[in-house]
Design an enzyme around this catalytic site. Structure first.
Site, PDB file in Angstrom:
ATOM      1  N   LYS A   1      44.725  47.507  29.975  1.00 36.21           N
ATOM      2  CA  LYS A   1      43.545  47.358  30.482  1.00 36.21           C
ATOM      3  C   LYS A   1      42.393  47.461  29.711  1.00 36.21           C
ATOM      4  CE  LYS A   1      41.729  47.961  35.213  1.00 36.21           C
ATOM      5  NZ  LYS A   1      41.650  46.506  35.516  1.00 36.21           N
TER       6      LYS A   1
HETATM    7  N1  PMP Z   1      45.822  42.177  36.370  1.00 29.48           N
HETATM    8  C1  PMP Z   1      44.734  42.422  35.931  1.00 29.48           C
HETATM    9  C2  PMP Z   1      44.362  41.527  34.693  1.00 29.48           C
HETATM   10  C3  PMP Z   1      43.774  43.307  36.234  1.00 29.48           C
HETATM   11  O1  PMP Z   1      42.647  43.376  35.963  1.00 29.48           O
HETATM   12  C4  PMP Z   1      44.203  43.800  37.665  1.00 29.48           C
HETATM   13  C5  PMP Z   1      43.114  44.943  38.084  1.00 29.48           C
HETATM   14  N2  PMP Z   1      43.171  46.082  37.708  1.00 29.48           N
HETATM   15  C6  PMP Z   1      45.413  43.786  38.363  1.00 29.48           C
HETATM   16  C7  PMP Z   1      46.280  42.824  37.627  1.00 29.48           C
HETATM   17  C8  PMP Z   1      45.833  44.464  39.407  1.00 29.48           C
HETATM   18  O2  PMP Z   1      46.034  45.679  39.128  1.00 29.48           O
HETATM   19  P1  PMP Z   1      45.925  46.857  39.941  1.00 29.48           P
HETATM   20  O3  PMP Z   1      46.645  46.751  41.366  1.00 29.48           O
HETATM   21  O4  PMP Z   1      46.248  48.506  39.528  1.00 29.48           O
HETATM   22  O5  PMP Z   1      44.342  47.117  40.222  1.00 29.48           O
END
Ligand code: PMP
Length: 306
Positions: free
Chosen positions: A157
């Site tokens: 991230k």
């Molecule tokens: N993939 C990406 C590329 C993202 O940016 C996100 C959002 N954070 C997700 C998947 C989903 O992750 P999460 O459920 O932890 O928000």
């Protein structure tokens, strides 16, 4: 009240107008930062706010800090306390999104992960739906590939890596779609959406790409794995998915903190099921919206009351 009113910046909660970085900031120049996105849910029945899986988001931030060699000068408990204090001051009466951001705050020129100051800020914004949740959206396969782990690790991230997402999302919107699904860099498998993970239903079974197909290891993905098993008795298979499997799936949906559970009605103009939200997607979505608002006692440890 105009939100946000405050941010946690340089060690204290300040009016949002005072949370400003220098133009020379290394993270602004090179994207040398990691972040989180956490949701605050307003529970209208109880008239209170719950932050969903805050500790788990901060755990992921610490793991990712290790990948980027960012030293976070607060403990997990301190970050949770700061977040709650900030949110108490904001006093939301609606759903909101919390953005912790750990970054190379130094002003030295050059893209590297050592010999620079580092810091962390947190702010929030009101956030209703990021994607449609009540009706199925139309998506395309992106002509952009997902960045592989040995280029910019998607699981980390990293702020700079969101250029990859921005290219996918922008292309999809300009071509009249709501979202994009992106393939792994060799084009062989489905990875995820521009900022969300993906689930497929085939022959009644729930399937999602594995962590080694260059996905972000989503907290929502993990939530679905658990609630589908524990409340619906459905074990999800984590395996690579081919592009054309999407075309013949019974149901598809995106999931993420922002996206929540968003049904997919078509991929590359091929209708998925009857083009509407699928029955299992609806079941999972109904359950998810209860879980995040602390309406199911089994999952109350995931919900922190502000
Ligand atoms: N993939 C990406 C590329 C993202 O940016 C996100 C959002 N954070 C997700 C998947 C989903 O992750 P999460 O459920 O932890 O928000």
């Amino acid at each position: 009240m105009e939100h946000p009113m405050y941010a946690f910046f340089q060690g204290k909660i300040v009016p949002i107008s005072e949370a400003k970085v220098d133009v020379r900031t290394n993270a602004l120049q090179y994207g040398t930062a990691i972040f989180e996105g956490i949701r605050n849910y307003w529970n209208d029945k109880e008239k209170c706010n719950y932050v969903f899986r805050m500790q788990d988001h901060y755990r992921r931030l610490f793991s990712n800090a290790n990948i980027l060699m960012i030293k976070i000068k607060y403990t997990l408990e301190e970050l949770c306390d700061i977040t709650l204090e900030l949110m108490r001051k904001e006093d939301y009466r609606e759903d909101a999104y919390i953005r912790p951001f750990a970054y190379n705050s130094g002003l030295k020129i050059g893209p590297k992960l050592i010999d620079n100051e580092q810091d962390l800020f947190i702010y929030s914004i009101p956030l209703g739906e990021y994607l449609e949740t009540s009706k199925a959206i139309n998506v395309c396969i992106s002509s952009w590939a997902r960045i592989p782990d040995n280029c910019i690790p998607p699981r980390a991230k990293i702020s700079g890596s969101y250029i990859n997402s921005a290219l996918q999302k922008t292309e999809a919107l300009l071509n009249g779609y709501d979202e994009a699904i992106v393939l792994t860099s060799n084009g062989q498998h489905v990875s995820e959406g521009s900022a969300m993970n993906i689930f497929m239903v085939r022959n009644g079974a729930l399937i999602t790409p594995p962590v080694f197909d260059d996905i972000l290891e989503g907290v929502t993905r993990d939530t679905i794995l658990k609630i589908a098993k524990e409340k619906l008795g459905i074990e999800t298979t984590q395996r690579s998915i081919d592009r054309t499997e999407l075309y013949i799936a019974e149901e598809l949906f995106f999931c993420g903190t922002g996206a929540q559970i968003s049904p997919i009605g078509s991929v590359d103009k091929r209708s998925i099921g009857n083009g509407q939200m699928g029955a299992l997607t609806k079941k999972i979505q109904d359950l998810y919206f209860k879980v995040v608002k602390n309406e199911i006692s089994q999952y109350e440890s995931w919900c922190t009351r502000i």
